[in-house]
Design an enzyme around this catalytic site. Sequence first.
Site, short mmCIF file in Angstrom:
data_model
loop_
_atom_site.label_atom_id
_atom_site.label_comp_id
_atom_site.label_asym_id
_atom_site.label_seq_id
_atom_site.Cartn_x
_atom_site.Cartn_y
_atom_site.Cartn_z
N ASP A 121 -22.40 -34.69 24.18
CA ASP A 121 -22.93 -33.36 24.45
C ASP A 121 -24.14 -33.44 25.39
O ASP A 121 -25.00 -34.31 25.24
CB ASP A 121 -23.35 -32.72 23.11
CG ASP A 121 -23.85 -31.31 23.24
OD1 ASP A 121 -23.06 -30.45 23.65
OD2 ASP A 121 -25.03 -31.08 22.94
N GLU A 127 -16.59 -52.76 23.67
CA GLU A 127 -16.35 -53.66 22.54
C GLU A 127 -15.19 -53.15 21.68
O GLU A 127 -14.54 -53.92 20.98
CB GLU A 127 -17.59 -53.78 21.67
CG GLU A 127 -18.77 -54.50 22.31
CD GLU A 127 -19.94 -54.58 21.34
OE1 GLU A 127 -19.69 -54.66 20.11
OE2 GLU A 127 -21.10 -54.52 21.79
#
Length: 564
Positions: free
Chosen positions: A214, A274
């Site tokens: 956001d 990751e």
Amino acid sequence: MKAKAESDLRTVHNPDPEWWRGAVIYQIYPRSFQDSNGDGIGDLLGIARRLPYVASLGVDAVWISPFFTSPMKDFGYDVSDYYDVDPMFGSLADFDHLVRAAHDHHLKVFIDLVLSHTSDEHPWFRESRSSRDNPKANWYVWADARPDGTPPNNWLSIFGGSSWQWDTTRCQYYLHNFLQAQPDLNFHEPEVQKTLLEVARFWLDRGVDGFRLDTVNFYTHDAQLRNNPPLSADQRNPITAPAVNPYTWQDHLYDKTQPENLVFLRKMRALLNEYDAAAVGEVSDDQRGLEILGEYTTGGDLLNMSYAFDLLSAHAPSAAYIAKVTENLHRVAGLGWACWAFSNHDVPRHGTRWKLSEAGYRCYLTLMMCLRGSVCLYQGEELGLPEAEIAFEDLQDPYGKTMWPAFKGRDGCRTPMVWDASNQNGGFSSVRPWLPVNHDHLNRAVATQEHDPAAVLHHYRRAVSFRRNHPALRKGSLTDIGADGTVLRFVREYDGEFMFCAFNLSGEPAVTDMPEGKWHQVGIDLGSAGPAPDGRLHLGPWQPALALRATHDKKGGRGWQTSG
């Protein structure tokens, strides 16, 4: 606080590291999707219950708007605990169930991570405001008053008025780009960045596949607190706020979009990598939105994609406008990646906003599925829902209450999803919902449209499927963009697949030419036009034309072959 890794919640390693590129993402506004416990408010178990329907649309992922613990002054975009679910939406166990269910339906899960600000009820802010020398004193943006007691500069809040609020404990102002109850975190403080990355890891460990970030360009502010320059009336471009809001009168050079933000975004991308996860950033800027999109998504070490506001425009985008936006995007962000939307939880629904006929509504959807970039669909859009009329006494949105009636707020696009027409609540809840269900929406309920082969719901399924089945539309380049009167035309290409796309964005017939080569017509079930005897494309009102170039044809001459 950290979560125990929940490896069983994660999807298997995806053989395509760029699964997000060209994906279709379905946005769910939790308060309004499905109520499972009879309190009139949607929740996580309600979302899980409806995932078979979402999967039936053919989308790749869901984006779930905030469900974190919150006082709900901005309906979850004011977070008071990043590590838990607000009780009105359920529990962490419910969230884990939702993630498993989504993955069982081959849906990725994006959650809305609100990092630029918190609630003023967050323990971090309570500690920060308690004194000027506590451990979190620098976690938020604090500044002394000017000698006359006024705020430090001229920065404005999107929700109206100054973006500075006086605090009587510290005898300083704190920054809030949104509500006064949403103080901005200070990204110049290393501990803030470190902690927010731990928040992201917590949810990645719980199985999410990515984040919608956001207000991502609001993370950092100008440390010198310089004034924003004014914009003249002819320079204003009200995209992020309505024209009646003086926020649009400033060139927001210093209150957001600072270069230091890139440092944090690189850290976030390294973390996402990751987990084979992805992020779409919401870039909010009236003047330089596409440039920021390019800056934030180019190079492979920043955001995967960025939410673009240019097609959330107030008026229906013309062929010339879309061609210009596309050309500008290629110029300033050619190596970046956009995520397009026509509607979301912050703007009036585009069918109403653009005053579209049903034919126009279908044409624009087919167009969006052919644009270069990823796509966000907003819940209920696939039903052709218009903007709901909300009486002032039913209004919930603080933004609308402040600016009524010139701006009626965001509640009209946030009313409950309509599943069936059996009662006034539309199958959303067994009790009166938090916002009333619009009567016209009941006539467009899912159950009603499922049984109507001509319904717009099925057009959405066909269009999403068409995009999924053509790599050129998902990942390909976009070239030869042009506007021929009311006709927008371009070519998509990927790994030897060439697709010509043309769209008559008007209610009148139009004619255009085909590019050189031999092509065969596709997308007939989407209303695609075929060739006329004169070799030109004669498009009916709101009609697309979609064609694949014959694989053996490298240059060729003009010609058509038709194919279902």
